[in-house]
Structure formats: structure tokens, C-alpha cells
Design a protein around this motif. Structure first.
Motif, PDB file in Angstrom:
ATOM      1  N   LYS A  91      28.978 -33.034  57.048  1.00  0.00           N
ATOM      2  CA  LYS A  91      29.018 -32.174  55.849  1.00  0.00           C
ATOM      3  C   LYS A  91      30.410 -31.575  55.730  1.00  0.00           C
ATOM      4  CE  LYS A  91      26.596 -28.327  53.616  1.00  0.00           C
ATOM      5  NZ  LYS A  91      26.192 -29.108  52.440  1.00  0.00           N
ATOM      6  N   PHE A  92      30.996 -31.641  54.538  1.00  0.00           N
ATOM      7  CA  PHE A  92      32.356 -31.160  54.319  1.00  0.00           C
ATOM      8  C   PHE A  92      32.354 -29.671  53.979  1.00  0.00           C
ATOM      9  CE2 PHE A  92      33.263 -35.672  52.591  1.00  0.00           C
ATOM     10  CZ  PHE A  92      33.299 -36.158  53.896  1.00  0.00           C
ATOM     11  N   GLY A  93      33.304 -28.956  54.567  1.00  0.00           N
ATOM     12  CA  GLY A  93      33.508 -27.556  54.228  1.00  0.00           C
ATOM     13  C   GLY A  93      34.639 -27.370  53.239  1.00  0.00           C
ATOM     14  N   PHE A  94      35.014 -28.430  52.541  1.00  0.00           N
ATOM     15  CA  PHE A  94      36.105 -28.391  51.570  1.00  0.00           C
ATOM     16  C   PHE A  94      35.738 -29.329  50.418  1.00  0.00           C
ATOM     17  CE2 PHE A  94      36.846 -31.510  54.844  1.00  0.00           C
ATOM     18  CZ  PHE A  94      37.164 -32.662  54.142  1.00  0.00           C
ATOM     19  N   SER A  95      36.407 -29.172  49.301  1.00  0.00           N
ATOM     20  CA  SER A  95      36.139 -30.036  48.150  1.00  0.00           C
ATOM     21  C   SER A  95      36.768 -31.404  48.383  1.00  0.00           C
ATOM     22  CB  SER A  95      36.704 -29.404  46.872  1.00  0.00           C
ATOM     23  OG  SER A  95      38.108 -29.216  47.000  1.00  0.00           O
ATOM     24  N   ALA A  96      36.074 -32.460  47.970  1.00  0.00           N
ATOM     25  CA  ALA A  96      36.542 -33.817  48.222  1.00  0.00           C
ATOM     26  C   ALA A  96      36.132 -34.728  47.083  1.00  0.00           C
ATOM     27  CB  ALA A  96      35.975 -34.338  49.541  1.00  0.00           C
ATOM     28  N   THR A  97      37.025 -35.654  46.740  1.00  0.00           N
ATOM     29  CA  THR A  97      36.687 -36.671  45.752  1.00  0.00           C
ATOM     30  C   THR A  97      35.901 -37.789  46.437  1.00  0.00           C
ATOM     31  OG1 THR A  97      38.746 -37.884  46.160  1.00  0.00           O
ATOM     32  CG2 THR A  97      38.787 -36.136  44.481  1.00  0.00           C
ATOM     33  N   LEU A 181      22.455 -37.098  52.141  1.00  0.00           N
ATOM     34  CA  LEU A 181      21.756 -36.040  52.861  1.00  0.00           C
ATOM     35  C   LEU A 181      22.733 -34.991  53.354  1.00  0.00           C
ATOM     36  CD1 LEU A 181      18.888 -35.277  53.861  1.00  0.00           C
ATOM     37  CD2 LEU A 181      19.436 -36.440  55.994  1.00  0.00           C
ATOM     38  N   ALA A 182      23.911 -35.441  53.823  1.00  0.00           N
ATOM     39  CA  ALA A 182      24.915 -34.498  54.324  1.00  0.00           C
ATOM     40  C   ALA A 182      25.489 -33.644  53.204  1.00  0.00           C
ATOM     41  CB  ALA A 182      26.036 -35.271  55.024  1.00  0.00           C
ATOM     42  N   SER A 183      25.592 -34.190  51.994  1.00  0.00           N
ATOM     43  CA  SER A 183      26.144 -33.429  50.876  1.00  0.00           C
ATOM     44  C   SER A 183      25.160 -32.419  50.300  1.00  0.00           C
ATOM     45  CB  SER A 183      26.595 -34.386  49.760  1.00  0.00           C
ATOM     46  OG  SER A 183      25.487 -35.127  49.268  1.00  0.00           O
ATOM     47  N   SER A 184      23.899 -32.451  50.774  1.00  0.00           N
ATOM     48  CA  SER A 184      22.905 -31.470  50.350  1.00  0.00           C
ATOM     49  C   SER A 184      22.787 -30.389  51.402  1.00  0.00           C
ATOM     50  CB  SER A 184      21.550 -32.158  50.112  1.00  0.00           C
ATOM     51  OG  SER A 184      21.090 -32.753  51.308  1.00  0.00           O
ATOM     52  N   ILE A 197      29.701 -30.352  60.882  1.00  0.00           N
ATOM     53  CA  ILE A 197      30.362 -29.791  59.702  1.00  0.00           C
ATOM     54  C   ILE A 197      31.866 -29.930  59.885  1.00  0.00           C
ATOM     55  CG2 ILE A 197      30.728 -27.718  58.320  1.00  0.00           C
ATOM     56  CD1 ILE A 197      27.984 -26.749  59.150  1.00  0.00           C
ATOM     57  N   LEU A 198      32.520 -30.570  58.930  1.00  0.00           N
ATOM     58  CA  LEU A 198      33.972 -30.741  58.949  1.00  0.00           C
ATOM     59  C   LEU A 198      34.586 -29.677  58.052  1.00  0.00           C
ATOM     60  CD1 LEU A 198      36.258 -32.561  60.019  1.00  0.00           C
ATOM     61  CD2 LEU A 198      36.028 -33.923  57.950  1.00  0.00           C
ATOM     62  N   GLU A 199      35.229 -28.691  58.678  1.00  0.00           N
ATOM     63  CA  GLU A 199      35.748 -27.549  57.921  1.00  0.00           C
ATOM     64  C   GLU A 199      37.019 -27.900  57.160  1.00  0.00           C
ATOM     65  OE1 GLU A 199      34.174 -24.896  57.465  1.00  0.00           O
ATOM     66  OE2 GLU A 199      32.645 -24.935  59.030  1.00  0.00           O
ATOM     67  N   THR A 200      37.887 -28.730  57.753  1.00  0.00           N
ATOM     68  CA  THR A 200      39.170 -29.082  57.131  1.00  0.00           C
ATOM     69  C   THR A 200      39.312 -30.596  57.079  1.00  0.00           C
ATOM     70  OG1 THR A 200      40.290 -28.972  59.279  1.00  0.00           O
ATOM     71  CG2 THR A 200      40.277 -26.968  57.943  1.00  0.00           C
ATOM     72  N   PRO A 201      40.115 -31.131  56.173  1.00  0.00           N
ATOM     73  CA  PRO A 201      40.309 -32.582  56.092  1.00  0.00           C
ATOM     74  C   PRO A 201      40.897 -33.148  57.395  1.00  0.00           C
ATOM     75  CG  PRO A 201      41.123 -31.513  54.107  1.00  0.00           C
ATOM     76  CD  PRO A 201      40.798 -30.418  55.069  1.00  0.00           C
ATOM     77  N   SER A 202      40.565 -34.388  57.678  1.00  0.00           N
ATOM     78  CA  SER A 202      41.028 -35.025  58.911  1.00  0.00           C
ATOM     79  C   SER A 202      42.537 -35.213  58.933  1.00  0.00           C
ATOM     80  CB  SER A 202      40.343 -36.377  59.092  1.00  0.00           C
ATOM     81  OG  SER A 202      38.951 -36.222  59.175  1.00  0.00           O
ATOM     82  N   ILE A 203      43.154 -35.330  57.762  1.00  0.00           N
ATOM     83  CA  ILE A 203      44.604 -35.540  57.726  1.00  0.00           C
ATOM     84  C   ILE A 203      45.372 -34.276  58.061  1.00  0.00           C
ATOM     85  CG2 ILE A 203      44.513 -37.454  56.104  1.00  0.00           C
ATOM     86  CD1 ILE A 203      45.058 -35.492  53.859  1.00  0.00           C
TER      87      ILE A 203
END
Length: 370
Positions: A91-97, A181-184, A197-203
């Protein structure tokens, strides 16, 4: 020898053979066997991403990303050569396209495969853009996508052999379901899926170059057993012996040249006597691999600390592994902590003070509240 009947048979044979003078001599090296194993294992071919003789070490990775207006997530499915399946929802903790979500799913899967020491891997995803950019057919005109591509290529360089394929969404349906499921708003204890939970982008992560140990040049010549969770072939676990490979028939080997039906039958009986122990060792290796995977996903979890006289419950699956059933309770107790053996290890006692045999790891205990 863990089984009483095995001990009894060995004791009977010891008594029977005690009247003879038997001297044990270790088996010496057999050059013909070495050559046949060399031919079977080392078929030199042109350098490609996935040579045919790497099928026994092949890992399968399915990835997919999902992005909505409110949140985003990724789904990862990794399958070992032995068929062991690992599912991860991120699950992302940031906005992502959508493209960022696809790259994050691929990066998470490659990290997981690298930590589990996978060497040969087939990657499947339904994003044509990501697949074409990695293969070099499409160029990246966006600085953010270029950084994701560079990060992905760094992770791919750790694998001696890899291949990425673009598949339809229907063929990647399970990874797609995990991503959605992760995006919900899903719970973090979803079993049997590991949720993170991924708080920041991997890059944005800081990469550290590690010194890679140089492998012994003799290792490829000595590897004659396919890698798997059990380090045993299914044929051996079923019948107690390894099958004769075709190359031993065409090039001959000592066990083919000197084959004797009577001696072979006696050997089969002996192997069958020890088959249960071979299966038990294979089961323990599989458990060790599962614990290794659990340590990877639980590396951010703080260990439980208990004090003397604390009341705890014990995991019944660990204390009674041979007892199963849908009505079996998941926890048993309560018990009292009687002594701290070491960090994370405790001795237990019943409430009346009677001690319990063996020390217990804290991961198999939880607090009991009256």
C-alpha cells in the motif's frame, strides 16, 4: 534417528553383524561419475537471459500496480522452484500514477526475489510501457520514469539470468487483485498475504553498494542437485532413491555398468528404512525457508519482551505440531514466565508452579489478560 522403530531395526542389525569383522571404507572418487554429472549439469550454450538448463532453479514473479484518485497499491506473487508461493500486497503512502504503481510493484518483487537468493527469474506484468522501456524499445521522456528505470535495471543486474514478459490482464489476474486490494482500506494482518506500507517512493531510497563474495570456481562442477525448498528431488522423497538420468545410459556410469538386481533390491530396502528420516529432513528445510521468508517480512516488527511472572499464551501449532483439526484452539494456556533464558527466549511454568520442558521463543507467545 528420531523414530523408535528405526532404532530397533538398527540395533537388531548391529547384533546380527557383530559376529563378522566388518571394516568401513569411505567411497573413493569415481571419475566416470564426475564426467557424467559434468555433462548433465554444464551444457555450455550461448549467453542468453534464461538458458534451458536453469529451469530447475527458475523462480516466477508476477507483478501489477493499481492507482486510484485516493490511493495506490501493488501486488506481488513470487513462486519458488519448489512451488512455494509468496504473496505480498503493498500500500502506497504517497500519490502515484499507474506507471509509477507498475514500477513500484516490479521493484518490490525484485527486492523480495533478491533477498531470497533467487538467481534465475521469469517476470510477468501487464504493463506494456514498463516492459518496453526495460527492453529498450521505448524511451523514457520523463525524469521520474527515467529514475524508476535506472533503479529497476540496478536490481535486475543482481540476477545472472532473467526474462521479462508482457501478459494480458486476465493472465495476471491474481497479482492484479492483490494490487487493487492494497489500494483499498485493507487490514494489515491479511493471511496468507504479507501486507506492507510504502511511505516514500523507491527511487528516493539511498542505495548502498555491497561487496559481493566471489564464488568458488569448483561450485558449478559440484552442483548436481536441483535447488528447491527441500534440497531433494520429488522422486527421492517418493521412492527413497534418485532416478538414473538419461546421460548415464548414453555415456554409461559405474552404477549402470555394475548394476546387480539382487544388490539393488537390498539397497532399496535399506533406503526405504531411512525414507521417513529423509522426508523429515526435507520438511525441516522447508520450515527453515518459511522462517527465512517470515524474517524478511517481519524485520520491521519489534520483538515481544516479557517479564518474570507475566501470564502468557502459547502457540498450539508450535507446541503440538502433530495435532490438527478445525476445532483445535490456536493458543493454549495460560502459563507463567518462570525465567528469562536469553533475549527473546523464556522458560514457562504452569500456574501451580510445575515447570514446562524446554525454553520457548517469544514469537510463539502472547500476553494473557485476565
Amino acid at each position: 534417528m528420531h523414530k523408535p522403530d528405526i532404532k530397533g531395526r538398527l540395533a537388531a542389525w548391529t547384533i546380527e553383524l557383530s559376529q563378522f569383522y566388518i571394516e568401513y571404507k569411505p567411497r573413493t572418487a569415481i571419475k566416470a561419475q564426475f564426467l557424467s554429472d559434468f555433462v548433465a549439469e554444464c551444457q555450455f550454450k550461448s549467453k542468453t537471459h534464461k538458458p534451458e538448463d536453469d529451469q530447475s532453479r527458475l523462480w516466477l514473479l508476477f507483478v501489477d500496480g493499481s492507482s486510484t484518485s485516493n490511493s495506490g497499491g501493488a501486488g506481488v506473487i513470487l513462486i519458488s522452484p519448489g512451488g512455494f508461493k509468496i504473496q505480498q500486497a503493498l500500500k502506497f503512502g504517497f500519490s502515484a500514477t499507474n506507471n509509477v504503481a507498475e514500477y513500484e510493484a516490479l521493484i518490490a518483487g525484485l527486492k523480495l526475489a533478491s533477498d531470497l537468493e533467487a538467481k534465475v527469474i521469469d517476470i510477468f506484468g501487464d504493463s506494456q510501457l514498463v516492459s518496453k522501456q526495460i527492453s529498450g524499445e521505448f524511451k523514457t521522456h520523463n525524469e521520474r520514469m527515467a529514475r524508476y528505470l535506472t533503479r529497476t535495471q540496478e536490481l535486475l543486474s543482481k540476477f545472472p539470468s532473467w526474462k521479462m514478459s508482457n501478459v494480458d490482464r486476465e493472465e495476471n489476474q491474481w497479482a492484479n487483485s492483490l494490487a487493487k486490494l492494497a489500494s483499498s482500506n485493507l487490514p494489515t494482518n491479511l493471511s496468507p498475504t504479507y501486507v506492507d506500507i510504502l511511505e516514500t517512493p523507491s527511487i528516493d531510497e539511498v542505495s548502498i553498494n555491497q561487496i559481493q563474495a566471489r564464488l568458488d570456481w569448483r561450485q558449478p562442477f559440484l552442483e548436481t542437485t536441483p535447488r528447491s525448498a527441500t534440497v531433494e528431488t520429488p522422486f527421492r522423497l517418493a521412492y527413497g532413491v534418485d532416478a538414473v538420468i538419461p546421460v548415464e545410459i548414453s555415456l554409461t556410469s559405474p552404477r549402470v555398468d555394475v548394476f546387480d538386481p539382487a544388490i539393488s533390491l537390498e539397497g532399496l530396502r535399506l533406503h526405504n528404512d531411512l525414507l521417513e528420516e529423509t522426508r523429515e529432513e526435507a520438511r525441516m528445510r522447508m520450515i527453515a525457508q518459511q522462517e527465512k521468508i517470515a524474517r524478511y517480512f517481519n524485520k520491521k516488527v519489534k520483538p515481544k519482551d516479557f517479564k518474570v511472572n507475566d501470564l502468557v499464551l502459547r502457540d498450539s501449532a508450535t507446541s503440538q505440531p502433530t495435532v490438527s483439526g478445525k476445532f483445535k484452539p490456536a493458543w493454549e494456556g495460560p502459563y507463567r514466565i518462570s525465567r528469562l533464558v536469553s533475549a527473546g527466549s523464556y522458560e514457562l511454568a504452569h500456574l501451580d508452579g510445575k515447570p514446562i520442558k524446554n525454553a520457548w521463543n517469544g514469537i510463539h507467545l502472547k500476553n494473557f489478560y485476565q
